[in-house]
Structures are given as C-alpha cells and as structure tokens.
Scaffold this motif. Structure first.
Motif, mmCIF file in Angstrom:
data_model
loop_
_atom_site.group_PDB
_atom_site.id
_atom_site.type_symbol
_atom_site.label_atom_id
_atom_site.label_comp_id
_atom_site.label_asym_id
_atom_site.label_seq_id
_atom_site.Cartn_x
_atom_site.Cartn_y
_atom_site.Cartn_z
ATOM 1 N N MET A 44 0.850 -1.193 0.000
ATOM 2 C CA MET A 44 0.000 0.000 0.000
ATOM 3 C C MET A 44 0.885 1.242 0.000
ATOM 4 O O MET A 44 2.026 1.197 0.479
ATOM 5 C CB MET A 44 -0.912 0.015 1.229
ATOM 6 N N LEU A 47 1.516 7.055 3.771
ATOM 7 C CA LEU A 47 0.473 7.936 4.281
ATOM 8 C C LEU A 47 0.604 9.309 3.630
ATOM 9 O O LEU A 47 1.662 9.934 3.673
ATOM 10 C CB LEU A 47 0.611 8.069 5.799
ATOM 11 N N THR A 145 -9.775 7.916 -0.110
ATOM 12 C CA THR A 145 -10.351 6.571 -0.094
ATOM 13 C C THR A 145 -9.883 5.751 -1.300
ATOM 14 O O THR A 145 -9.662 4.549 -1.177
ATOM 15 C CB THR A 145 -11.897 6.630 -0.054
ATOM 16 N N ARG A 147 -6.994 6.058 -2.673
ATOM 17 C CA ARG A 147 -5.585 5.747 -2.397
ATOM 18 C C ARG A 147 -5.451 4.457 -1.591
ATOM 19 O O ARG A 147 -4.538 3.667 -1.826
ATOM 20 C CB ARG A 147 -4.950 6.920 -1.653
ATOM 21 N N TYR A 148 -6.375 4.265 -0.651
ATOM 22 C CA TYR A 148 -6.290 3.078 0.201
ATOM 23 C C TYR A 148 -7.413 2.078 -0.066
ATOM 24 O O TYR A 148 -7.674 1.210 0.759
ATOM 25 C CB TYR A 148 -6.246 3.507 1.669
ATOM 26 N N ARG A 149 -8.073 2.229 -1.215
ATOM 27 C CA ARG A 149 -9.079 1.263 -1.685
ATOM 28 C C ARG A 149 -10.214 1.083 -0.670
ATOM 29 O O ARG A 149 -10.701 -0.029 -0.445
ATOM 30 C CB ARG A 149 -8.417 -0.085 -1.984
ATOM 31 N N PHE A 172 -5.768 0.866 8.947
ATOM 32 C CA PHE A 172 -4.444 0.890 8.336
ATOM 33 C C PHE A 172 -3.437 1.397 9.365
ATOM 34 O O PHE A 172 -3.655 2.430 9.995
ATOM 35 C CB PHE A 172 -4.427 1.807 7.110
ATOM 36 N N ALA A 180 3.092 2.162 5.018
ATOM 37 C CA ALA A 180 2.018 1.246 5.392
ATOM 38 C C ALA A 180 2.625 -0.084 5.813
ATOM 39 O O ALA A 180 3.414 -0.678 5.079
ATOM 40 C CB ALA A 180 1.064 1.046 4.212
ATOM 41 N N LEU A 183 -2.504 -4.200 8.519
ATOM 42 C CA LEU A 183 -3.923 -3.991 8.251
ATOM 43 C C LEU A 183 -4.742 -4.770 9.271
ATOM 44 O O LEU A 183 -4.592 -5.981 9.410
ATOM 45 C CB LEU A 183 -4.272 -4.461 6.834
#
Length: 204
Positions: A44, A47, A145, A147-149, A172, A180, A183
C-alpha cells in the motif's frame, strides 16, 4: 583432470560454509515471529493526505511523521461498528502504557456534511487524547479513499433527513516514517493490536 587435495579442500570448505549460511538463514526465517495483523508492507502507498483536523487546521500526513498512525474511516452517527472499533483501538493504545503518546489514531469521517469540526472533536477525543478527527470535502475524501481502496456510500435520507453511510472497516497502520505496515479490521482484538504496535515501536 583430477583435482589436487588443496583444490578439493577449498571446494569442500566452500560447500560447508554455504550449507551453514543456508541453515542459519532458514532458521532465522522460521524463527521470525508472525504479525497478529495482516502484513501489508510494500503493498500500500505511504500515508499522504490534505485534510482539516478537528481544531479547524489544515493538515497533511507530514504532521504525524514520527508517530505510529492508525487510520480508520467512519462517521459519528454510526450506530455500532465505528464506536466499537474505536473503543478497541483505544484499549490497544492504552495497553502501550507510556508509549501511547507515540501513537495517533486518525478518524476520517465519510460524512463531512453532518460531522462538523466541533462534532468530530467531541466524538474523537472521547476515545482518548491520541485520537484526532479529520474531515475534507468530497474531492479530498474521494482521493484518500481511492488511495487506500476504501469503499463508502451514503443512503438516501429519510423524511427526517437521517441516513446511514456504508463504509469499509479496515484499520491501516503506518510506521513512524509513514510507510504502510499492517492492516486490521473491526474484528481485530486489542491485545493483538497492542502486540504489533509494540513490535513496530521496537523496530523504529
């Protein structure tokens, strides 16, 4: 050509050393403690965002570098999953003791119309001083959203103007450089989260 004793010895010694290195490498891999949460290192993006915090200040991800960051998307009118998940995160952070100050939990609202700055601050700080509410317009929220699905959608308002918001429940976790690493989810247990946070802090 028949190898000399010296040549044969060097060959045997090299093979023996290679075997020892391979054995130690295998042992090290086998002894590596698994993470309690899902390891997403390298899967991922770092940030990155531009939003407004719950004191009305514009902030970017750089404001939280040097801290472990737990990023969670939700909304203050959420009847169950959001408060339950945030309570679990609060318990996990408290489990760190004095190291709790090295962690920030960023609660990004997917309902910025109802979640004003004041509403967000009152809601987020109820879980602890490490919790910060973040909000943005639809463009900023959609960018983050994607960006991090993370998926979210708002239901049609009823006659009183009330509506629910459906959203992903992922947590996350980023290390202190913004990478990252892990999760979690709404079903993750506080002791597991604490364990992994301690491990991240020890590796910094």
């Amino acid at each position: 050509m028949i190898p000399t004793i010296s040549t044969a010895w060097r060959h045997w010694r090299w093979m023996a050393m290679a075997s020892v290195i391979a054995l130690f490498g295998l042992t090290a891999c086998q002894q590596q403690e698994p993470w309690a949460l899902d390891n997403i290192t390298g899967l991922m993006p770092k940030l990155e965002f531009g939003l407004t915090n719950d004191t009305g200040q514009a902030v970017t991800a750089a404001a939280y570098h040097g801290k472990l960051v737990l990023l969670y998307f939700g909304y203050t009118h959420c009847p169950d999953v959001c408060p339950t998940t945030l309570a679990t995160l609060a318990q996990a952070v408290r489990g760190l003791g004095a190291d709790a100050d090295k962690v920030r939990v960023l609660f990004v609202t997917v309902d910025p119309v109802r979640d004003t700055t004041q509403v967000l601050r009152r809601y987020a700080t109820a879980f602890g001083p490490e919790f910060i509410g973040l909000r943005g317009n639809d463009d900023a929220l959609d960018a983050l959203t994607r960006r991090y699905r993370v998926v979210y959608s708002r239901d049609k308002p009823d006659a009183q103007g009330n509506y629910a918001v459906n959203h992903s429940s992922a947590v996350f976790i980023f290390d202190n450089s913004g990478k990252a690493r892990l999760l979690g989810s709404s079903s993750s247990k506080a002791p597991e989260i604490t364990q992994d946070l301690r491990r991240l802090l020890a590796s910094d």
